[in-house]
Design a protein around this motif. Structure first.
Motif, PDB file in Angstrom:
ATOM      1  N   VAL A 159      14.480  16.528 -19.009  1.00  0.00           N
ATOM      2  CA  VAL A 159      14.107  17.353 -17.803  1.00  0.00           C
ATOM      3  C   VAL A 159      14.831  16.685 -16.432  1.00  0.00           C
ATOM      4  CG1 VAL A 159      12.173  18.028 -16.382  1.00  0.00           C
ATOM      5  CG2 VAL A 159      11.727  17.732 -18.836  1.00  0.00           C
ATOM      6  N   ASP A 160      15.555  17.441 -15.740  1.00  0.00           N
ATOM      7  CA  ASP A 160      16.075  16.708 -14.480  1.00  0.00           C
ATOM      8  C   ASP A 160      15.190  17.237 -13.488  1.00  0.00           C
ATOM      9  OD1 ASP A 160      18.441  16.015 -15.542  1.00  0.00           O
ATOM     10  OD2 ASP A 160      19.085  17.884 -16.018  1.00  0.00           O
ATOM     11  N   SER A 161      15.768  16.836 -12.061  1.00  0.00           N
ATOM     12  CA  SER A 161      14.826  16.928 -10.912  1.00  0.00           C
ATOM     13  C   SER A 161      14.567  18.344 -10.831  1.00  0.00           C
ATOM     14  CB  SER A 161      15.873  16.212  -9.884  1.00  0.00           C
ATOM     15  OG  SER A 161      16.012  14.966  -9.915  1.00  0.00           O
ATOM     16  N   PRO A 162      13.646  18.642 -10.226  1.00  0.00           N
ATOM     17  CA  PRO A 162      12.938  20.083  -9.934  1.00  0.00           C
ATOM     18  C   PRO A 162      13.516  20.428  -8.483  1.00  0.00           C
ATOM     19  CG  PRO A 162      11.136  18.348  -9.392  1.00  0.00           C
ATOM     20  CD  PRO A 162      12.438  17.641 -10.088  1.00  0.00           C
ATOM     21  N   GLN A 163      13.498  21.557  -8.296  1.00  0.00           N
ATOM     22  CA  GLN A 163      14.258  22.133  -7.004  1.00  0.00           C
ATOM     23  C   GLN A 163      13.319  23.249  -6.504  1.00  0.00           C
ATOM     24  OE1 GLN A 163      18.118  24.083  -7.472  1.00  0.00           O
ATOM     25  NE2 GLN A 163      18.379  23.714  -5.487  1.00  0.00           N
ATOM     26  N   VAL A 164      13.089  23.132  -5.051  1.00  0.00           N
ATOM     27  CA  VAL A 164      12.308  24.294  -4.680  1.00  0.00           C
ATOM     28  C   VAL A 164      13.004  25.525  -4.602  1.00  0.00           C
ATOM     29  CG1 VAL A 164      11.342  25.188  -2.518  1.00  0.00           C
ATOM     30  CG2 VAL A 164      11.404  22.836  -2.841  1.00  0.00           C
ATOM     31  N   VAL A 165      12.244  26.802  -4.972  1.00  0.00           N
ATOM     32  CA  VAL A 165      12.896  28.029  -5.012  1.00  0.00           C
ATOM     33  C   VAL A 165      12.692  28.626  -3.831  1.00  0.00           C
ATOM     34  CG1 VAL A 165      12.776  30.307  -6.026  1.00  0.00           C
ATOM     35  CG2 VAL A 165      12.310  28.443  -7.604  1.00  0.00           C
ATOM     36  N   PRO A 166      13.845  29.356  -3.131  1.00  0.00           N
ATOM     37  CA  PRO A 166      13.676  29.574  -1.628  1.00  0.00           C
ATOM     38  C   PRO A 166      12.539  30.512  -1.653  1.00  0.00           C
ATOM     39  CG  PRO A 166      16.008  29.783  -2.428  1.00  0.00           C
ATOM     40  CD  PRO A 166      15.133  29.393  -3.580  1.00  0.00           C
ATOM     41  N   ASP A 170      10.948  13.597  -5.148  1.00  0.00           N
ATOM     42  CA  ASP A 170      11.669  14.029  -6.070  1.00  0.00           C
ATOM     43  C   ASP A 170      12.157  15.243  -6.221  1.00  0.00           C
ATOM     44  OD1 ASP A 170      12.039  11.321  -7.359  1.00  0.00           O
ATOM     45  OD2 ASP A 170      10.032  11.644  -8.444  1.00  0.00           O
ATOM     46  N   ILE A 171      11.569  16.255  -5.657  1.00  0.00           N
ATOM     47  CA  ILE A 171      11.848  17.625  -5.614  1.00  0.00           C
ATOM     48  C   ILE A 171      12.881  17.983  -4.659  1.00  0.00           C
ATOM     49  CG2 ILE A 171      10.866  20.159  -5.137  1.00  0.00           C
ATOM     50  CD1 ILE A 171       8.041  18.852  -5.890  1.00  0.00           C
ATOM     51  N   GLN A 172      13.982  18.350  -4.992  1.00  0.00           N
ATOM     52  CA  GLN A 172      15.028  18.769  -4.253  1.00  0.00           C
ATOM     53  C   GLN A 172      15.052  20.156  -3.463  1.00  0.00           C
ATOM     54  OE1 GLN A 172      17.862  16.410  -4.396  1.00  0.00           O
ATOM     55  NE2 GLN A 172      16.402  15.593  -5.730  1.00  0.00           N
ATOM     56  N   PRO A 173      15.216  20.121  -2.192  1.00  0.00           N
ATOM     57  CA  PRO A 173      15.009  21.335  -1.333  1.00  0.00           C
ATOM     58  C   PRO A 173      16.023  22.239  -1.836  1.00  0.00           C
ATOM     59  CG  PRO A 173      16.789  19.807  -0.139  1.00  0.00           C
ATOM     60  CD  PRO A 173      16.244  19.103  -1.512  1.00  0.00           C
ATOM     61  N   ALA A 174      15.570  23.644  -1.254  1.00  0.00           N
ATOM     62  CA  ALA A 174      16.233  25.015  -1.933  1.00  0.00           C
ATOM     63  C   ALA A 174      17.548  25.086  -1.322  1.00  0.00           C
ATOM     64  CB  ALA A 174      15.522  26.136  -1.348  1.00  0.00           C
ATOM     65  N   GLN A 175      18.669  25.635  -1.825  1.00  0.00           N
ATOM     66  CA  GLN A 175      19.809  25.691  -1.864  1.00  0.00           C
ATOM     67  C   GLN A 175      20.208  27.091  -1.570  1.00  0.00           C
ATOM     68  OE1 GLN A 175      22.258  24.027  -5.002  1.00  0.00           O
ATOM     69  NE2 GLN A 175      21.661  22.022  -4.653  1.00  0.00           N
ATOM     70  N   GLY A 219      17.917  25.775 -19.592  1.00  0.00           N
ATOM     71  CA  GLY A 219      17.411  26.821 -18.377  1.00  0.00           C
ATOM     72  C   GLY A 219      16.451  26.132 -17.517  1.00  0.00           C
ATOM     73  N   ILE A 220      15.544  27.275 -17.207  1.00  0.00           N
ATOM     74  CA  ILE A 220      14.534  26.638 -15.990  1.00  0.00           C
ATOM     75  C   ILE A 220      13.116  27.227 -16.537  1.00  0.00           C
ATOM     76  CG2 ILE A 220      16.131  26.524 -14.258  1.00  0.00           C
ATOM     77  CD1 ILE A 220      14.728  29.046 -13.227  1.00  0.00           C
ATOM     78  N   ALA A 221      12.039  26.651 -15.862  1.00  0.00           N
ATOM     79  CA  ALA A 221      10.552  27.102 -16.118  1.00  0.00           C
ATOM     80  C   ALA A 221      10.227  26.924 -14.360  1.00  0.00           C
ATOM     81  CB  ALA A 221       9.805  26.230 -17.065  1.00  0.00           C
ATOM     82  N   THR A 222       9.662  27.945 -14.080  1.00  0.00           N
ATOM     83  CA  THR A 222       9.151  27.947 -12.482  1.00  0.00           C
ATOM     84  C   THR A 222       7.644  27.614 -12.500  1.00  0.00           C
ATOM     85  OG1 THR A 222       9.077  30.300 -12.413  1.00  0.00           O
ATOM     86  CG2 THR A 222      11.110  29.565 -11.672  1.00  0.00           C
ATOM     87  N   PHE A 223       6.990  27.106 -11.290  1.00  0.00           N
ATOM     88  CA  PHE A 223       5.875  26.683 -11.054  1.00  0.00           C
ATOM     89  C   PHE A 223       5.394  26.998  -9.790  1.00  0.00           C
ATOM     90  CE2 PHE A 223       7.286  24.450 -14.833  1.00  0.00           C
ATOM     91  CZ  PHE A 223       6.231  24.474 -15.625  1.00  0.00           C
ATOM     92  N   LYS A 231       0.596  30.857  -3.703  1.00  0.00           N
ATOM     93  CA  LYS A 231      -0.904  30.516  -3.634  1.00  0.00           C
ATOM     94  C   LYS A 231      -0.953  28.977  -3.530  1.00  0.00           C
ATOM     95  CE  LYS A 231      -2.242  30.350  -8.425  1.00  0.00           C
ATOM     96  NZ  LYS A 231      -3.109  31.019  -9.540  1.00  0.00           N
ATOM     97  N   ASN A 232      -0.142  28.263  -4.067  1.00  0.00           N
ATOM     98  CA  ASN A 232      -0.584  26.741  -4.042  1.00  0.00           C
ATOM     99  C   ASN A 232       0.139  25.884  -3.144  1.00  0.00           C
ATOM    100  OD1 ASN A 232      -2.473  26.844  -6.011  1.00  0.00           O
ATOM    101  ND2 ASN A 232      -1.015  27.024  -7.447  1.00  0.00           N
ATOM    102  N   GLY A 233       1.520  26.413  -2.542  1.00  0.00           N
ATOM    103  CA  GLY A 233       1.989  25.647  -1.540  1.00  0.00           C
ATOM    104  C   GLY A 233       3.519  25.897  -1.494  1.00  0.00           C
ATOM    105  N   GLN A 234       4.042  25.797  -3.008  1.00  0.00           N
ATOM    106  CA  GLN A 234       5.654  25.919  -3.240  1.00  0.00           C
ATOM    107  C   GLN A 234       5.972  26.138  -4.621  1.00  0.00           C
ATOM    108  OE1 GLN A 234       7.557  22.105  -2.691  1.00  0.00           O
ATOM    109  NE2 GLN A 234       5.723  21.021  -3.787  1.00  0.00           N
ATOM    110  N   PHE A 235       6.997  27.124  -4.661  1.00  0.00           N
ATOM    111  CA  PHE A 235       7.475  27.157  -5.919  1.00  0.00           C
ATOM    112  C   PHE A 235       8.655  26.382  -6.270  1.00  0.00           C
ATOM    113  CE2 PHE A 235       5.557  31.513  -5.471  1.00  0.00           C
ATOM    114  CZ  PHE A 235       5.043  31.817  -6.979  1.00  0.00           C
TER     115      PHE A 235
END
Length: 184
Positions: free
Chosen positions: A71-78, A179-184, A147-151, A86-90
């Protein structure tokens, strides 16, 4: 008691029980008194005692059953790709799974992955068209898939990403908001 009266009382009892079961959804209040939806509360101690757990850092590989999972660093989905969260960030978790066994493994982001923060679990959120390359499907022996999984998670805190199969083994990767990378 007449048969008709008994039937009415039994129906009323089932209706009340059904409504009670449906209203068990969790909600909390933020400091500004807005309601926050929470995916699920769970008994962390009981769950931790049940599983044989391998804990890793992001980028490291855990062996769970006959699967090697990285599992690599998570990233914000734009935000422009998604509706209101509903919780703050995808976020999207980048995952690679190699099947080192002799049988096929079916992977489902809805069944195998979750993120924990304290006693709250966040389950994968499948968003059609917003993100591609979700990690779902069959992994044959000797095959490697990424692949990815989104949360939809909160914007603060320490988190644990969990992979659990259909055994008593699981892998956990710890990460923080930093650790969560910003959206690209």
């Amino acid at each position: 008691m007449s048969k008709k009266k008994w039937l009415i009382e039994a129906s009323t009892c089932f209706l009340v029980l059904g409504l009670a079961a449906c209203s068990s959804g969790e909600s909390e209040k933020k400091s500004d008194d807005k309601e926050l939806n929470v995916d699920a509360k769970f008994d962390k101690e009981k769950t931790d005692k049940f599983y044989n757990t391998v804990t890793k850092k992001l980028g490291e590989t855990a062996n769970v059953d006959d699967l090697a999972i990285t599992v690599d660093s998570p990233q914000v989905v734009p935000d422009d790709e998604l509706s209101k969260n509903k919780n703050g960030q995808f976020i999207k978790m980048n995952i690679t799974i190699e099947n080192k066994g002799k049988k096929n493994h079916k992977i489902s982001e809805l069944l195998h992955f979750n993120i924990q923060k304290g006693d709250t679990q966040y389950f994968a959120t499948v968003v059609s068209g917003a993100t591609e390359n979700h990690l779902n499907g069959n992994i044959s022996p000797g095959e490697k898939q990424s692949g990815i999984a989104t949360f939809d998670i909160s914007k603060e805190g320490d988190f644990k990403f969990e992979f659990s199969g259909f055994s008593k083994d699981r892998g956990i990767w710890t990460f923080t908001q930093e650790d969560i990378q910003p959206a690209q």
